[in-house]
Write an enzyme that holds these catalytic residues in place. Structure first.
Site, short mmCIF file in Angstrom:
data_model
loop_
_atom_site.label_atom_id
_atom_site.label_comp_id
_atom_site.label_asym_id
_atom_site.label_seq_id
_atom_site.Cartn_x
_atom_site.Cartn_y
_atom_site.Cartn_z
N LYS A 74 72.81 26.79 98.90
CA LYS A 74 72.04 25.70 98.29
C LYS A 74 72.05 24.41 99.12
O LYS A 74 71.12 23.62 99.07
CB LYS A 74 72.56 25.40 96.88
CG LYS A 74 72.09 26.43 95.86
CD LYS A 74 72.88 26.34 94.57
CE LYS A 74 72.34 25.29 93.65
NZ LYS A 74 72.90 25.37 92.29
N ASN A 95 67.43 24.41 94.99
CA ASN A 95 67.52 25.72 94.32
C ASN A 95 66.17 26.43 94.28
O ASN A 95 66.09 27.58 93.86
CB ASN A 95 68.12 25.61 92.90
CG ASN A 95 67.20 24.91 91.93
OD1 ASN A 95 66.15 24.37 92.31
ND2 ASN A 95 67.57 24.90 90.67
N ASP A 110 67.13 21.71 88.65
CA ASP A 110 68.16 21.49 87.62
C ASP A 110 67.90 20.20 86.85
O ASP A 110 68.24 20.09 85.67
CB ASP A 110 69.56 21.41 88.26
CG ASP A 110 70.07 22.79 88.65
OD1 ASP A 110 69.53 23.79 88.15
OD2 ASP A 110 71.01 22.86 89.47
N ALA A 135 81.79 16.77 89.74
CA ALA A 135 81.09 15.87 90.65
C ALA A 135 80.38 16.65 91.76
O ALA A 135 80.16 16.13 92.85
CB ALA A 135 82.06 14.85 91.24
N GLY A 136 80.02 17.90 91.48
CA GLY A 136 79.32 18.72 92.47
C GLY A 136 77.81 18.56 92.32
O GLY A 136 77.32 17.58 91.74
N ASN A 159 86.65 14.17 87.76
CA ASN A 159 86.63 15.30 88.70
C ASN A 159 88.00 15.53 89.30
O ASN A 159 88.76 14.59 89.54
CB ASN A 159 85.62 15.02 89.83
CG ASN A 159 85.26 16.29 90.57
OD1 ASN A 159 84.97 17.31 89.97
ND2 ASN A 159 85.30 16.25 91.90
N ARG A 160 88.31 16.80 89.54
CA ARG A 160 89.59 17.18 90.15
C ARG A 160 89.78 16.43 91.46
O ARG A 160 90.85 15.89 91.74
CB ARG A 160 89.58 18.70 90.37
CG ARG A 160 90.77 19.24 91.07
CD ARG A 160 90.67 20.73 91.20
NE ARG A 160 89.50 21.17 91.97
CZ ARG A 160 89.19 22.42 92.22
NH1 ARG A 160 89.95 23.39 91.74
NH2 ARG A 160 88.13 22.74 92.93
#
Ligand code: ATR
Length: 285
Positions: A74, A95, A110, A135-136, A159-160
């Site tokens: 992507k 996409n 999206d 946060a992707g 986010n991680r």
């Protein structure tokens, strides 16, 4: 299954999905149901390839009319396209690719998928604080939709990887100085007062994991999980048990595909027929 049939012949157009792995993709079912139902002489096939460059030259040589792109291509696909839409550039991923007058043009559907599925909840969303988990690329599409199509209050990003969230916030600040986005840590989650919660992470995908505790939820919330496998994630089950309104990822899957379908064919996808076929398939798995 609801189907009418088309006869594959010398004029049948080919649409494709490119990614790896793609074995479990629901895109062939969605698009082939639509082609058949509308009597469009086209087929949609999934191609499992890690060799992006070769696959794209094959698509070009064979006159593929348009294609969807999924993991892991992507982001990388953007550098092989003739044009990339503004949204897709900001989101950082494509996409959907449309072929127009011999040029490949990349989009990210999206945004439209999320915007459409949140529409029935517009009144409940307006002016509310929003918590986005992740946060992707999906989080970027969700935030793009919220800041451009909904009048929401503050948007919190959890986010991680903190740096990724901070980069996202700074990218959005450069296009929308009026958007209020803030990184939040897990300690802050219970006291944010957010009433719209969107999970864009893969936590809960084919698993019983959840990023937030059951007592986080209340009945005034709208909780949206982009995951559709399972349809009722642990996050949605906790939310539902607290009386919150819930939205699962299946509607967004269909709406983002419908937006791609429209870009390719200029035809409206028969959404209800597609959803009926999808639910039969998902329930049988
Ligand atoms: P997508 O295009 O679906 O958004 P992505 O860009 O790979 O996919 O982003 C995946 C998101 O899920 C990210 O927010 C990622 O967090 P990191 O930025 O820290 O990698 C999040 N994610 C994936 N696995 C996770 C896990 N086990 N715990 C927490 N977050 C996770």
């Amino acid at each position: 299954m609801i189907e009418t049939s088309i006869e594959i012949n010398g004029s049948t157009q080919l649409y494709a999905l490119l990614g790896s792995p793609i074995r479990h993709s629901l895109s062939p079912l969605i698009h082939n149901t639509s082609f058949k139902s509308l009597g469009i002489n086209a087929v949609f096939l999934a191609f499992d390839s890690l060799d992006l460059k070769q696959a794209l030259s094959g698509f070009k040589a064979l006159g593929v009319a348009g294609f969807s792109v999924t993991v892991p291509h992507k982001v990388a696909v953007t550098s092989y396209l003739d044009e990339v839409s503004f949204e897709a550039k900001l989101i950082g991923s494509v996409n959907t690719v449309v072929q127009k007058r011999g040029k490949w043009i990349g989009y990210n559907t999206d945004v439209i998928g999320f915007t459409k599925t949140l529409e029935p909840f517009r009144k409940k969303v307006e002016n509310k604080k929003v918590l986005v988990l992740g946060a992707g690329g999906s989080a970027r599409a969700v935030i793009y939709s919220l800041v451009n199509n909904y009048d929401v209050g503050e948007i919190f990003v959890f986010n991680r990887t903190q740096e990724r969230a901070l980069q996202l916030i700074s990218d959005f600040a450069s296009i929308r100085s009026d958007a209020t986005l803030r990184f939040v840590s897990s300690d802050e989650l219970p006291k944010l007062g957010a009433k719209v919660i969107v999970n864009t992470t893969s936590v809960g995908l084919a698993s019983e994991e959840c990023l937030v505790k059951p007592d986080f939820f209340d009945s005034e919330m709208i909780v949206y999980d982009l995951i559709y496998d399972p349809i009722r994630t642990v996050l949605l089950r906790y939310a539902h048990a607290s009386g919150a309104a819930t939205i699962n990822g299946l509607d967004m899957l269909v709406e983002q595909a419908a937006a791609a379908f429209y870009l390719w064919t200029e035809k409206i996808m028969p959404i209800e027929t597609v959803k009926k076929n999808l639910l039969e398939k998902v329930d049988n798995q």
